[in-house]
Design a protein around this motif. Structure first.
Motif, PDB file in Angstrom:
ATOM      1  N   LYS A 100      -2.923  -1.109  -2.055  1.00  8.93           N
ATOM      2  CA  LYS A 100      -1.934  -1.688  -3.054  1.00  8.93           C
ATOM      3  C   LYS A 100      -2.081  -0.875  -4.452  1.00  8.93           C
ATOM      4  O   LYS A 100      -1.161  -0.544  -5.112  1.00  8.93           O
ATOM      5  CB  LYS A 100      -1.707  -3.180  -3.477  1.00  8.93           C
ATOM      6  CG  LYS A 100      -0.430  -3.593  -4.047  1.00  8.93           C
ATOM      7  CD  LYS A 100      -0.565  -5.332  -4.183  1.00  8.93           C
ATOM      8  CE  LYS A 100       0.754  -5.729  -4.890  1.00  8.93           C
ATOM      9  NZ  LYS A 100       0.538  -6.856  -5.148  1.00  8.93           N
ATOM     10  N   GLU A 101      -3.220  -1.148  -5.174  1.00 13.82           N
ATOM     11  CA  GLU A 101      -3.501  -0.430  -6.288  1.00 13.82           C
ATOM     12  C   GLU A 101      -3.146   0.989  -6.382  1.00 13.82           C
ATOM     13  O   GLU A 101      -2.566   1.734  -6.985  1.00 13.82           O
ATOM     14  CB  GLU A 101      -5.150  -0.543  -6.756  1.00 13.82           C
ATOM     15  CG  GLU A 101      -5.517  -1.807  -7.062  1.00 13.82           C
ATOM     16  CD  GLU A 101      -6.684  -1.829  -7.206  1.00 13.82           C
ATOM     17  OE1 GLU A 101      -7.670  -0.978  -7.545  1.00 13.82           O
ATOM     18  OE2 GLU A 101      -7.530  -3.048  -7.242  1.00 13.82           O
ATOM     19  N   ALA A 102      -3.587   1.783  -5.088  1.00  9.62           N
ATOM     20  CA  ALA A 102      -3.507   3.123  -5.208  1.00  9.62           C
ATOM     21  C   ALA A 102      -1.904   3.613  -5.114  1.00  9.62           C
ATOM     22  O   ALA A 102      -1.484   4.418  -5.790  1.00  9.62           O
ATOM     23  CB  ALA A 102      -4.105   3.621  -3.854  1.00  9.62           C
ATOM     24  N   ILE A 103      -1.068   2.697  -4.437  1.00 13.02           N
ATOM     25  CA  ILE A 103       0.283   2.824  -3.994  1.00 13.02           C
ATOM     26  C   ILE A 103       0.824   2.761  -5.405  1.00 13.02           C
ATOM     27  O   ILE A 103       1.821   3.486  -5.756  1.00 13.02           O
ATOM     28  CB  ILE A 103       0.979   2.041  -2.994  1.00 13.02           C
ATOM     29  CG1 ILE A 103       0.542   2.560  -1.690  1.00 13.02           C
ATOM     30  CG2 ILE A 103       2.445   1.781  -3.055  1.00 13.02           C
ATOM     31  CD1 ILE A 103       1.025   1.763  -0.309  1.00 13.02           C
ATOM     32  N   GLU A 104       0.460   1.698  -6.234  1.00  7.92           N
ATOM     33  CA  GLU A 104       1.099   1.440  -7.464  1.00  7.92           C
ATOM     34  C   GLU A 104       0.763   2.517  -8.534  1.00  7.92           C
ATOM     35  O   GLU A 104       1.793   2.995  -9.355  1.00  7.92           O
ATOM     36  CB  GLU A 104       0.985  -0.108  -7.953  1.00  7.92           C
ATOM     37  CG  GLU A 104       1.758  -1.106  -7.053  1.00  7.92           C
ATOM     38  CD  GLU A 104       1.217  -2.509  -7.524  1.00  7.92           C
ATOM     39  OE1 GLU A 104       0.413  -2.469  -8.263  1.00  7.92           O
ATOM     40  OE2 GLU A 104       1.969  -3.514  -6.863  1.00  7.92           O
ATOM     41  N   LYS A 105      -0.344   2.949  -8.363  1.00  7.33           N
ATOM     42  CA  LYS A 105      -0.664   4.209  -9.289  1.00  7.33           C
ATOM     43  C   LYS A 105      -0.060   5.258  -8.995  1.00  7.33           C
ATOM     44  O   LYS A 105       0.424   6.027  -9.879  1.00  7.33           O
ATOM     45  CB  LYS A 105      -2.137   4.153  -9.273  1.00  7.33           C
ATOM     46  CG  LYS A 105      -3.038   5.191 -10.315  1.00  7.33           C
ATOM     47  CD  LYS A 105      -4.160   4.909 -10.411  1.00  7.33           C
ATOM     48  CE  LYS A 105      -4.894   6.234 -10.957  1.00  7.33           C
ATOM     49  NZ  LYS A 105      -5.945   6.887 -10.227  1.00  7.33           N
ATOM     50  N   THR A 106       0.358   5.811  -7.743  1.00  9.83           N
ATOM     51  CA  THR A 106       0.987   6.824  -7.172  1.00  9.83           C
ATOM     52  C   THR A 106       2.501   6.643  -7.485  1.00  9.83           C
ATOM     53  O   THR A 106       3.155   7.848  -7.746  1.00  9.83           O
ATOM     54  CB  THR A 106       0.518   7.128  -6.038  1.00  9.83           C
ATOM     55  OG1 THR A 106      -0.916   6.931  -5.802  1.00  9.83           O
ATOM     56  CG2 THR A 106       1.109   8.543  -5.541  1.00  9.83           C
ATOM     57  N   PHE A 107       3.119   5.592  -7.055  1.00  7.82           N
ATOM     58  CA  PHE A 107       4.491   5.652  -6.796  1.00  7.82           C
ATOM     59  C   PHE A 107       5.146   4.533  -7.795  1.00  7.82           C
ATOM     60  O   PHE A 107       6.376   4.212  -7.542  1.00  7.82           O
ATOM     61  CB  PHE A 107       4.812   5.261  -5.470  1.00  7.82           C
ATOM     62  CG  PHE A 107       4.331   6.132  -4.349  1.00  7.82           C
ATOM     63  CD1 PHE A 107       4.849   7.344  -4.062  1.00  7.82           C
ATOM     64  CD2 PHE A 107       3.320   5.792  -3.641  1.00  7.82           C
ATOM     65  CE1 PHE A 107       4.300   8.232  -3.096  1.00  7.82           C
ATOM     66  CE2 PHE A 107       2.588   6.525  -2.719  1.00  7.82           C
ATOM     67  CZ  PHE A 107       3.421   7.808  -2.400  1.00  7.82           C
ATOM     68  N   SER A 108       4.329   4.122  -8.713  1.00  6.58           N
ATOM     69  CA  SER A 108       4.758   2.976  -9.648  1.00  6.58           C
ATOM     70  C   SER A 108       5.347   1.875  -8.832  1.00  6.58           C
ATOM     71  O   SER A 108       4.572   1.573  -7.721  1.00  6.58           O
ATOM     72  CB  SER A 108       5.919   3.185 -10.760  1.00  6.58           C
ATOM     73  OG  SER A 108       7.238   3.644 -10.103  1.00  6.58           O
ATOM     74  N   SER A 109       6.408   1.318  -9.178  1.00  6.08           N
ATOM     75  CA  SER A 109       6.725   0.030  -8.069  1.00  6.08           C
ATOM     76  C   SER A 109       7.723   0.370  -7.450  1.00  6.08           C
ATOM     77  O   SER A 109       8.185  -0.609  -6.515  1.00  6.08           O
ATOM     78  CB  SER A 109       7.032  -1.162  -9.289  1.00  6.08           C
ATOM     79  OG  SER A 109       8.243  -0.647 -10.034  1.00  6.08           O
ATOM     80  N   SER A 110       8.015   1.616  -6.949  1.00  8.51           N
ATOM     81  CA  SER A 110       9.238   1.885  -6.384  1.00  8.51           C
ATOM     82  C   SER A 110       8.600   2.533  -4.939  1.00  8.51           C
ATOM     83  O   SER A 110       9.739   3.398  -4.419  1.00  8.51           O
ATOM     84  CB  SER A 110      10.331   2.871  -7.068  1.00  8.51           C
ATOM     85  OG  SER A 110       9.588   3.747  -7.593  1.00  8.51           O
ATOM     86  N   PHE A 111       7.500   2.330  -4.588  1.00 13.21           N
ATOM     87  CA  PHE A 111       7.186   2.768  -3.221  1.00 13.21           C
ATOM     88  C   PHE A 111       8.221   2.710  -2.180  1.00 13.21           C
ATOM     89  O   PHE A 111       8.451   3.781  -1.366  1.00 13.21           O
ATOM     90  CB  PHE A 111       5.789   2.469  -2.905  1.00 13.21           C
ATOM     91  CG  PHE A 111       5.486   2.607  -1.255  1.00 13.21           C
ATOM     92  CD1 PHE A 111       5.070   4.126  -0.978  1.00 13.21           C
ATOM     93  CD2 PHE A 111       5.351   1.829  -0.450  1.00 13.21           C
ATOM     94  CE1 PHE A 111       4.833   4.578   0.119  1.00 13.21           C
ATOM     95  CE2 PHE A 111       5.063   2.317   0.850  1.00 13.21           C
ATOM     96  CZ  PHE A 111       4.692   3.503   1.105  1.00 13.21           C
ATOM     97  N   GLN A 112       8.555   1.481  -1.886  1.00 15.10           N
ATOM     98  CA  GLN A 112       9.269   1.196  -0.651  1.00 15.10           C
ATOM     99  C   GLN A 112      10.691   1.997  -0.753  1.00 15.10           C
ATOM    100  O   GLN A 112      11.034   2.457   0.126  1.00 15.10           O
ATOM    101  CB  GLN A 112       9.403  -0.274  -0.452  1.00 15.10           C
ATOM    102  CG  GLN A 112      10.270  -0.686   0.881  1.00 15.10           C
ATOM    103  CD  GLN A 112      10.131  -2.237   1.120  1.00 15.10           C
ATOM    104  OE1 GLN A 112       8.938  -2.832   0.528  1.00 15.10           O
ATOM    105  NE2 GLN A 112      11.132  -2.686   1.760  1.00 15.10           N
ATOM    106  N   GLU A 113      11.222   1.913  -2.039  1.00 16.13           N
ATOM    107  CA  GLU A 113      12.621   3.037  -1.982  1.00 16.13           C
ATOM    108  C   GLU A 113      12.270   4.251  -1.884  1.00 16.13           C
ATOM    109  O   GLU A 113      13.139   5.006  -1.167  1.00 16.13           O
ATOM    110  CB  GLU A 113      12.923   2.494  -3.625  1.00 16.13           C
ATOM    111  CG  GLU A 113      14.385   3.056  -3.947  1.00 16.13           C
ATOM    112  CD  GLU A 113      14.644   2.877  -5.283  1.00 16.13           C
ATOM    113  OE1 GLU A 113      13.919   1.901  -5.997  1.00 16.13           O
ATOM    114  OE2 GLU A 113      15.626   3.746  -5.779  1.00 16.13           O
ATOM    115  N   LYS A 114      11.209   4.634  -2.418  1.00 11.37           N
ATOM    116  CA  LYS A 114      11.088   6.267  -2.158  1.00 11.37           C
ATOM    117  C   LYS A 114      10.730   6.619  -0.682  1.00 11.37           C
ATOM    118  O   LYS A 114      11.152   7.603  -0.221  1.00 11.37           O
ATOM    119  CB  LYS A 114       9.829   6.706  -3.001  1.00 11.37           C
ATOM    120  CG  LYS A 114      10.364   6.612  -4.571  1.00 11.37           C
ATOM    121  CD  LYS A 114       9.043   7.007  -5.431  1.00 11.37           C
ATOM    122  CE  LYS A 114       9.407   7.216  -6.925  1.00 11.37           C
ATOM    123  NZ  LYS A 114       8.413   6.871  -7.740  1.00 11.37           N
TER     124      LYS A 114
END
Ligand code: MN3
Length: 197
Positions: A100-114
């Motif tokens: 979760k930390e790595a995803i938020e760091k890489t994609f901010s909060s919009s991972f699912q949308e991206k």
């Protein structure tokens, strides 16, 4: 020889998100077909029948040219589907911990949308992936047909099949509805395990 792995859960257990009939056809016909064609293509080239499918995909350049395309497609189909079954679960799992930390760091909060945008953007048949490279850096990639990120030295840790055979029976042409439903069955624990290894 390559072997079709069993589904790690009953065919109907991802309902209502993924229906039983789709799961049966997808696993027993489509995935089985890739395994069968892969073994057939490699007949007489036994050295490639005794390695992991991931290793095979990383060493396609060594496969005789006349069977290389067939091997790429069917080895990719085998590897992609083997991962796909593993990263889904009937038990609801939440994204947490180091991933979760790595995803938020890489994609901010919009991972699912991206990720959704990437999957929606695949023209025709293919896959959308979350991969990590050798340094552990996360990346969103898409591949056409059954191409595998392993062939580009990327380790897939999450992937979604956007071939119509993955959703047409239940969702017809509505790929976005299928993808929206699919998030409910993602096994984030398994994805994190793959991220950390
Ligand atoms: Mn498929």
């Amino acid at each position: 020889m390559f072997v079709l792995p069993d589904l790690p859960y009953p065919y109907n257990s991802l309902e209502p998100h993924l229906d039983e009939e789709t799961m049966r056809i997808h696993h027993d016909k489509h995935h089985a077909g890739y395994v069968e064609k892969l073994n057939k293509a490699l007949e007489g080239n036994d050295e490639f029948l005794n390695i992991e499918v991931g290793e095979l995909l990383k060493s396609l350049h060594g496969v005789p040219e006349e069977i290389r395309e067939t091997v790429k497609n069917n080895a990719g189909g085998h590897a992609n589907h083997s991962l796909f079954w593993q990263i889904m679960t009937p038990e609801k799992k939440e994204l947490s911990g180091k991933l979760k930390e790595a995803i938020e760091k890489t994609f901010s909060s919009s991972f699912q949308e991206k990720f959704m945008n990437a999957a929606m953007g695949v023209f025709g048949s293919g896959w959308a992936w979350l991969t990590k490279d050798k340094e552990g850096k996360l990346e969103l990639v898409t591949t056409p047909n059954q191409d595998s990120p392993l062939s580009f030295d990327l380790s897939p840790i999450l992937g979604v099949d956007v071939w119509e055979h993955a959703y047409y029976l239940k969702y017809q042409n509505k790929r976005a509805d299928y993808l929206q439903a699919w998030w409910n069955v993602v096994d984030w624990e398994e994805v994190e395990k793959r991220f950390l290894t």
